[in-house]
Design a protein around this motif. Sequence first.
Motif, PDB file in Angstrom:
ATOM      1  N   SER A 112       0.833  -1.208   0.000  1.00 59.08           N
ATOM      2  CA  SER A 112       0.000   0.000   0.000  1.00 59.08           C
ATOM      3  C   SER A 112       0.867   1.256   0.000  1.00 59.08           C
ATOM      4  CB  SER A 112      -0.923  -0.008   1.226  1.00 59.08           C
ATOM      5  OG  SER A 112      -1.669   1.180   1.311  1.00 59.08           O
ATOM      6  N   ASN A 115       2.197   1.682  -3.447  1.00 60.09           N
ATOM      7  CA  ASN A 115       1.182   1.659  -4.514  1.00 60.09           C
ATOM      8  C   ASN A 115       1.455   0.569  -5.553  1.00 60.09           C
ATOM      9  OD1 ASN A 115      -0.621   3.848  -3.768  1.00 60.09           O
ATOM     10  ND2 ASN A 115       1.083   5.230  -4.221  1.00 60.09           N
ATOM     11  N   ASP A 117       0.842  -3.016  -7.658  1.00 54.55           N
ATOM     12  CA  ASP A 117      -0.341  -3.606  -8.273  1.00 54.55           C
ATOM     13  C   ASP A 117      -0.769  -4.860  -7.518  1.00 54.55           C
ATOM     14  OD1 ASP A 117       0.979  -6.082  -9.611  1.00 54.55           O
ATOM     15  OD2 ASP A 117       2.197  -4.406 -10.334  1.00 54.55           O
ATOM     16  N   SER A 202       6.384  10.685  -7.975  1.00 54.29           N
ATOM     17  CA  SER A 202       5.171  11.247  -7.402  1.00 54.29           C
ATOM     18  C   SER A 202       4.744  12.434  -8.264  1.00 54.29           C
ATOM     19  CB  SER A 202       5.387  11.694  -5.951  1.00 54.29           C
ATOM     20  OG  SER A 202       6.394  12.681  -5.870  1.00 54.29           O
ATOM     21  N   THR A 211       0.418  12.810  -5.184  1.00 54.16           N
ATOM     22  CA  THR A 211       0.025  11.419  -5.410  1.00 54.16           C
ATOM     23  C   THR A 211       1.269  10.594  -5.689  1.00 54.16           C
ATOM     24  OG1 THR A 211      -2.108  12.104  -6.336  1.00 54.16           O
ATOM     25  CG2 THR A 211      -1.378   9.854  -6.790  1.00 54.16           C
ATOM     26  N   ARG A 212       1.462   9.567  -4.928  1.00 50.33           N
ATOM     27  CA  ARG A 212       2.642   8.714  -5.088  1.00 50.33           C
ATOM     28  C   ARG A 212       2.411   7.685  -6.193  1.00 50.33           C
ATOM     29  NH1 ARG A 212       4.745   7.197   1.043  1.00 50.33           N
ATOM     30  NH2 ARG A 212       5.382   9.304   1.640  1.00 50.33           N
ATOM     31  N   ALA A 214       3.710   4.051  -8.303  1.00 52.27           N
ATOM     32  CA  ALA A 214       4.206   2.731  -7.921  1.00 52.27           C
ATOM     33  C   ALA A 214       5.735   2.737  -7.907  1.00 52.27           C
ATOM     34  CB  ALA A 214       3.692   1.679  -8.890  1.00 52.27           C
ATOM     35  N   ASN A 278      -3.278   5.292   2.840  1.00 56.10           N
ATOM     36  CA  ASN A 278      -2.649   5.893   1.671  1.00 56.10           C
ATOM     37  C   ASN A 278      -2.995   7.381   1.609  1.00 56.10           C
ATOM     38  OD1 ASN A 278      -5.327   5.736   0.977  1.00 56.10           O
ATOM     39  ND2 ASN A 278      -5.047   4.284  -0.700  1.00 56.10           N
ATOM     40  N   ASP A 279      -2.899   7.966   0.420  1.00 58.24           N
ATOM     41  CA  ASP A 279      -3.111   9.413   0.292  1.00 58.24           C
ATOM     42  C   ASP A 279      -4.538   9.847   0.607  1.00 58.24           C
ATOM     43  OD1 ASP A 279      -0.473   9.828  -0.471  1.00 58.24           O
ATOM     44  OD2 ASP A 279      -0.908   9.393  -2.571  1.00 58.24           O
ATOM     45  N   PHE A 289      -7.608   9.758  -4.989  1.00 58.39           N
ATOM     46  CA  PHE A 289      -7.689   9.463  -3.558  1.00 58.39           C
ATOM     47  C   PHE A 289      -8.587  10.455  -2.816  1.00 58.39           C
ATOM     48  CE2 PHE A 289      -3.557   7.699  -4.862  1.00 58.39           C
ATOM     49  CZ  PHE A 289      -3.784   6.374  -4.528  1.00 58.39           C
ATOM     50  N   ASP A 294      -9.841   4.325  -2.842  1.00 54.01           N
ATOM     51  CA  ASP A 294      -9.657   5.215  -3.988  1.00 54.01           C
ATOM     52  C   ASP A 294     -10.987   5.281  -4.720  1.00 54.01           C
ATOM     53  OD1 ASP A 294      -9.734   3.065  -6.086  1.00 54.01           O
ATOM     54  OD2 ASP A 294      -7.858   2.459  -5.136  1.00 54.01           O
TER      55      ASP A 294
END
Length: 610
Positions: A112, A115, A117, A202, A211-212, A214, A278-279, A289, A294
């Motif tokens: 998480s 980020n 998959d 990001s 927003t970060r 992956a 997360n965000d 987010f 999400d």
Amino acid sequence: MSDHSSIKVQPRAGPSPDPTHPRIEAGRAASINARLHRYRQKVTTRDGWLGGYDYAWLCLPRLPWTRSRVRRAPPFYALDAELPLLLAIACGLQHALAMLAGLITPPIIFASALNLDGPTSAYMISASLIGCGESCAALGTSEELTEGVAGILSLVQMSRMPLGKGYHLGTGLLSVVGTSFATLSTANSIFDAMYANGTCPSTVAADGTITRGACPDAYGMVLGTSMICAFLEIFMSFVPPRILQRIFPPMVTGTVILMIGASLIGSSGILDWGGGSNDCSGRPASGPFALCPDTSAPRPLPWGSPEFIGLGFLSFVSILLTELFGPPFLKNASILVGLAVGCAVAGGVGYIDGSSIKTAPAITFLWVKTFKIRVYPPAILPMLAVYVSVAMEAIGDITASAEVSRVPVDGEEFDSRIQGGILSDGIGGFLSALFTVTPLSIFAQNNGVIAITRCANRTAGRFCCAFLILFGVLGKISGVFLAIPNPVLGGVTTFLFATVVTSGVRVLAYTRFTRRDRFVLAAALSFGFGDLLVPSIFTHLFDGVTHPNKGLQGFLDSITIVLTTPFLIAGIVAVVLNLILPQEQIEGDDDDVQVEVVDIDTSHEKHIGA
């Protein structure tokens, strides 16, 4: 010279295994045919399967109208006892279930935070289960190694193999290992630094929302750095345990464990309870987010919505009810009961996205997914501190395992168990990185299983390893864990991390709390809780350094990571002050206090195989 800063609690120790015990004697002198005959008797007779254990006591719930009935506790099965097969399987499953929540939580949080998959996240869960299953601890003497157990690494911590000159490898106890929560807390700080300095991608929206992206390479950097830092713990294992205990007394280890649990509650547990760590926890006005977890989730809601709080609370209450009314078997798996109840309700009202289950493979194993193993220089110093923390945890957990197993918690044999356990932890930390798993440490949850089931037998550890490997190989199980809604996971992990805090308080209880001890503890907690409550206080410490070269910048980033990780800064302060401040002599106290703890309810119990 006695250590006047701590109280040593010496329980009533069980006798060491008799070298003439039939099982050990058979292992030394009996022929292969005799062994085969013994195994045949084990699997073909009722006594071999069931023995004399009270399975009703283990499985029946404690209902309010039955509490007045007094049931005699079942016999205690010592390390080398002949254990019925059904009880070995049942206890092994209990140990695996007790570990499960602690094993799946770190990879879920890592995935998480970066980020990652769904397939990669599911693989990380499977790798954690398989790696810990192959590394989990428990068994006995080197003569037993030829009997075979699942997984090569299980022989490392499971056996107490002599290395010469009094050194050993492994504890020889039913001690199981899992992903260290100290790594989890430190890795979050390392990931924050990577996103801040551009190592990980990001994006910044027009309203300033960050927003970060992956960043699987960040996980590979943590693994690579962990590999080289593992040699510190290997070196520490050859330092006499009494010196380690003097450098890291209960006041230091208790402070570190307490701060690990507290920081995880704040950075992960309670945030997930509100909808996600997360965000989305910042409640941005726009972007993916803006809702949790999400905007693409089945039923996204703003962070902190009453629906999310209710789901987490339902899971939390399920744990409490299981402890209140559940049988011993379910009490040891109360975290999973909370997850199951929460998921059942969440699935019924549409909060669960089943895509992770559909995309997860039916069968998986290690190295199905790989990461670029590299060393991240700014993470070296924090990871070295992590391994020091892991060694400190090992000392406390091995002591607790010895207590509940009723073997001596003092003397040369006990010191060799600590030395062997720390060495096994260090080697396991190096090998676990090759297994794409972060550093491992001895788990404390299983001591509760031993205390409740009254079974300290190492055969149960073999079955525990088998169950963990099975859970990891069945890829769909990882998909199920990944589908758990954040509020449900947050409700149970908040409780799980709070048990870590409780463990730290329990360790601190061994401190005498003289004026000097209170001063050291207050100074350490000043930094620890200050850092925890205001995480950004040290992030701008080196902003005034202009145009640093690459080496200097890496060193400054490393210092910042240490300062922004609450348990690291608190532990460093506690260690330094404990070493430089003189001990206070307690009047009339020349030796360590020996307190004999006798369980009134079980003082008449029968020992099997002791």
